[in-house]
Design a protein around this motif. Sequence first.
Motif, short mmCIF file in Angstrom:
data_model
loop_
_atom_site.label_atom_id
_atom_site.label_comp_id
_atom_site.label_asym_id
_atom_site.label_seq_id
_atom_site.Cartn_x
_atom_site.Cartn_y
_atom_site.Cartn_z
N LYS A 84 0.86 -1.19 0.00
CA LYS A 84 0.00 0.00 0.00
C LYS A 84 0.88 1.23 0.00
N LEU A 85 0.28 2.35 -0.38
CA LEU A 85 0.97 3.63 -0.33
C LEU A 85 0.39 4.47 0.81
N ASP A 140 3.08 2.05 5.82
CA ASP A 140 1.98 2.46 6.71
C ASP A 140 2.28 3.84 7.31
N SER A 141 1.39 4.78 7.01
CA SER A 141 1.63 6.17 7.44
C SER A 141 1.80 6.28 8.96
N GLN A 145 -12.25 -5.67 -0.45
CA GLN A 145 -11.83 -4.99 0.78
C GLN A 145 -13.03 -4.36 1.48
N1 LIG Z 1 -2.96 2.02 7.07
C1 LIG Z 1 -2.32 2.44 5.83
C2 LIG Z 1 -3.35 2.57 4.74
C3 LIG Z 1 -2.75 2.94 3.39
C4 LIG Z 1 -3.74 2.75 2.25
O1 LIG Z 1 -4.82 2.18 2.42
N2 LIG Z 1 -3.32 3.22 1.08
C5 LIG Z 1 -4.14 3.05 -0.09
C6 LIG Z 1 -4.11 4.31 -0.94
S1 LIG Z 1 -5.07 5.56 -0.13
C7 LIG Z 1 -3.56 1.93 -0.93
O2 LIG Z 1 -2.39 1.90 -1.19
N3 LIG Z 1 -4.43 1.01 -1.35
C8 LIG Z 1 -4.04 -0.03 -2.25
C9 LIG Z 1 -4.64 -1.34 -1.92
O3 LIG Z 1 -5.26 -1.48 -0.84
O4 LIG Z 1 -4.47 -2.26 -2.73
C10 LIG Z 1 -1.56 3.75 6.08
O5 LIG Z 1 -1.85 4.43 7.08
O6 LIG Z 1 -0.65 4.05 5.30
#
Ligand SMILES: N[C@@H](CCC(=O)N[C@@H](CS)C(=O)NCC(=O)O)C(=O)O
Length: 234
Positions: A51-52, A64-65, A148
């Motif tokens: 994830k980003l 993870d932010s 999801q």
């Molecule tokens: N808990 C993670 C959540 C990060 C997240 O959900 N990023 C989304 C973009 S807003 C993502 O990369 N989603 C891609 C996926 O779930 O496949 C954080 O705080 O970084």
Amino acid sequence: MSEIVVHQLPSAWGLPSISPFCLKLEVYLRMSGIPFRSVVDATPFAGPKGKLPWIEHDGKRIGDSGFIIEYLERRFGCDPNATLSAAERGVARALRRLIEENLYWTMVYDRWVVDENWQMFRDVVLGGVPAALRAAVAAFARRGVRRQLTGHGIGLHTRDEIHAIGCGDVAAIADVLADKPFLMGDTPTEIDAVAYGLLPNVMHVPIESPVKDAALARSNLVAYLERMRDRYFL
Ligand SMILES: N[C@@H](CCC(=O)N[C@@H](CS)C(=O)NCC(=O)O)C(=O)O
């Protein structure tokens, strides 16, 4: 010390990132005065959590932010919550969960599931994917996001129910903010980075939703976004 490289989703619609978590991290870095360089990734899959955002620093890759912020706080000794009491930290943490673990998913629903929004959003979110592959990647990614939403539970509800949940969350944020300049008082803290990650991604984007309408109807939220933008992005 090596440079911090932040991997993000692209910017669009005048926002530095269309990802609430990437924008949150960027606000936190600006709030803390930590220098960084942004890199746009076409997909989230290269990072350690898939994830980003994720960062590279001193040979480490951190995803993870929330964990990234904890790491930066340890490394740079900066705590944007330093002015808060234990009780205030508790409230801020609860509000963060509301924004990131609940309201976020209503935003995801509006972008990825509502057909009229998806037609436009897919080219924005997948703009870095080569055109020849984009339709296949879009269908694959959309199926994954629907799974999801079901796994979270919000995807089991009707459209009206999901919007009612989002509107309730937005009202809670507006009520906590009330007439304060920032969510916890006169000084911006980490929860303002969290809120500024998500709220412009609902209120300042061409994704139509009753949640957006409800947020725009709260004048204190509108003024709050202007205050945050002026402070961190002008
Ligand atoms: N808990 C993670 C959540 C990060 C997240 O959900 N990023 C989304 C973009 S807003 C993502 O990369 N989603 C891609 C996926 O779930 O496949 C954080 O705080 O970084």
